[in-house]
Motif scaffolding. Structure first.
Motif, PDB file in Angstrom:
ATOM      1  N   LEU A 141       5.362  81.448 -35.358  1.00  0.00           N
ATOM      2  CA  LEU A 141       4.667  81.192 -34.654  1.00  0.00           C
ATOM      3  C   LEU A 141       3.434  80.381 -34.747  1.00  0.00           C
ATOM      4  CD1 LEU A 141       4.673  83.327 -31.738  1.00  0.00           C
ATOM      5  CD2 LEU A 141       5.819  81.309 -31.846  1.00  0.00           C
TER       6      LEU A 141
ATOM      7  N   GLN B 198       5.322  80.299 -25.222  1.00  0.00           N
ATOM      8  CA  GLN B 198       5.327  78.714 -24.809  1.00  0.00           C
ATOM      9  C   GLN B 198       4.208  78.557 -25.625  1.00  0.00           C
ATOM     10  OE1 GLN B 198       5.304  78.277 -21.409  1.00  0.00           O
ATOM     11  NE2 GLN B 198       7.447  78.620 -20.653  1.00  0.00           N
ATOM     12  N   VAL B 199       3.866  76.713 -26.351  1.00  0.00           N
ATOM     13  CA  VAL B 199       3.082  76.061 -26.619  1.00  0.00           C
ATOM     14  C   VAL B 199       2.156  75.939 -25.686  1.00  0.00           C
ATOM     15  CG1 VAL B 199       1.962  73.752 -27.049  1.00  0.00           C
ATOM     16  CG2 VAL B 199       4.446  74.786 -28.365  1.00  0.00           C
TER      17      VAL B 199
ATOM     18  N   LYS C 114      -4.511  80.731 -29.337  1.00  0.00           N
ATOM     19  CA  LYS C 114      -3.782  80.007 -28.106  1.00  0.00           C
ATOM     20  C   LYS C 114      -2.549  80.076 -29.105  1.00  0.00           C
ATOM     21  CE  LYS C 114      -5.549  77.710 -25.057  1.00  0.00           C
ATOM     22  NZ  LYS C 114      -6.596  76.810 -24.969  1.00  0.00           N
ATOM     23  N   VAL C 115      -1.036  79.647 -28.509  1.00  0.00           N
ATOM     24  CA  VAL C 115      -0.027  79.197 -29.390  1.00  0.00           C
ATOM     25  C   VAL C 115      -0.200  77.641 -29.534  1.00  0.00           C
ATOM     26  CG1 VAL C 115       2.554  79.105 -29.128  1.00  0.00           C
ATOM     27  CG2 VAL C 115       1.732  81.329 -28.337  1.00  0.00           C
ATOM     28  N   ASP C 116       0.195  77.233 -30.597  1.00  0.00           N
ATOM     29  CA  ASP C 116      -0.113  75.595 -31.182  1.00  0.00           C
ATOM     30  C   ASP C 116       1.117  75.152 -31.074  1.00  0.00           C
ATOM     31  OD1 ASP C 116      -1.581  73.140 -31.355  1.00  0.00           O
ATOM     32  OD2 ASP C 116      -0.946  73.865 -33.242  1.00  0.00           O
ATOM     33  N   GLU C 117       2.321  75.453 -32.074  1.00  0.00           N
ATOM     34  CA  GLU C 117       3.673  75.768 -32.844  1.00  0.00           C
ATOM     35  C   GLU C 117       4.217  76.823 -32.234  1.00  0.00           C
ATOM     36  OE1 GLU C 117       5.263  73.576 -36.695  1.00  0.00           O
ATOM     37  OE2 GLU C 117       2.507  72.447 -36.770  1.00  0.00           O
ATOM     38  N   ILE C 118       5.743  76.122 -32.344  1.00  0.00           N
ATOM     39  CA  ILE C 118       7.056  77.272 -32.638  1.00  0.00           C
ATOM     40  C   ILE C 118       7.887  77.335 -33.102  1.00  0.00           C
ATOM     41  CG2 ILE C 118       8.190  78.692 -31.585  1.00  0.00           C
ATOM     42  CD1 ILE C 118       6.485  77.914 -28.038  1.00  0.00           C
TER      43      ILE C 118
END
Length: 251
Positions: A227, A198-199, A216-220
């Motif tokens: 990612l 998840q973002v 940290k996930v910023d975009e999927i």
């Protein structure tokens, strides 16, 4: 004196010849009570001596169908797709049970196809990518059939089937655009990538030039299986594009 005696005898003779005056009848105790009775609003039952009212002819008994189990009105014609509730996790087993009943009861002219909608999904788990057939509608199967009492009975009494999807007690077929959308999804050639991230979620890079970096996930981008992760480089967050297999959740 002789005249007075004659008048007395004449009156007695007239009285003797006059018709006797009828004597009044004393009312019986029950009649006297009824004559003085006053209505008090109480309900009064039929007394003894009165004939009982005739019994109305009894109507023939009618079989009552339990709520939620009403059968559809027989309707012959074009086949339609219907949605059927089944035990979740047992959709394939229910489908096989239904097809066996169609064979044994010779219902091929009314029940044509039973479908468990699935889609091909690429699942990333434990650093491995694998293809998985994911059920599109868990707990449901689709049946292409001509609705009638007989076909309804075959489907409804299949082990694992709980009910038809419809309005009230009446099964309602899927619209043409709905079934086409489902069939298109099933026939899709390119598998979908199932993304568990998840973002905003923190991950660790496990492969490539940024291995062991935290970010940290910023975009999927699920279609490409990519990612965009913000990693800390040179004292600032830098976005890098990574494959789903190159990261893992921080434990």
């Amino acid at each position: 004196m002789a005249d007075a005696e004659l008048n007395r005898k004449t009156q007695e003779a007239q009285s003797a010849n006059a018709p006797a005056k009828p004597r009044g009848r004393r009312p019986a105790p029950k009649e006297a009570a009824e004559a003085g009775r006053v209505w008090t609003g109480e309900r009064v039952s039929v007394g003894e001596g009165h004939p009982a009212p005739p019994e109305a002819p009894s109507s023939p008994s009618i079989a009552v169908v339990p709520a939620g189990e009403a059968k559809p009105v027989p309707a012959e014609g074009e086949p339609h797709w219907y949605v059927v509730h089944a035990y979740s996790g047992h959709e394939e087993k229910v489908r096989n049970n239904l097809m066996k009943r169609v064979d044994s009861m010779d219902m091929h002219d009314r029940i044509f196809e039973v479908l468990v909608p699935t889609e091909d999904v690429i699942e990333i788990k434990d650093g491995q990518r694998r293809h998985v057939a994911k059920r599109t509608f868990p707990g449901y199967i689709l049946v292409n059939m001509i609705m009638s009492d007989e076909s309804w009975y075959v489907v409804r009494n299949t082990p694992g089937v709980t009910s038809f999807v419809g309005s009230g007690n009446k099964p309602v077929p899927l619209q043409e655009k709905e079934i086409k959308s489902i069939q298109k999804q099933i026939k899709a050639e390119a598998p979908k990538v199932r993304v568990e991230y998840q973002v905003g979620e923190n991950v660790r890079v496990i492969d490539g030039p940024f291995s062991d970096f935290h970010g940290k996930v910023d975009e999927i981008n699920a279609d490409k299986g990519k990612l965009k992760v913000l990693v800390n480089m040179f004292g600032r967050e830098t976005p890098v594009e990574l494959d789903l297999l190159q990261v893992e959740r921080l434990k």
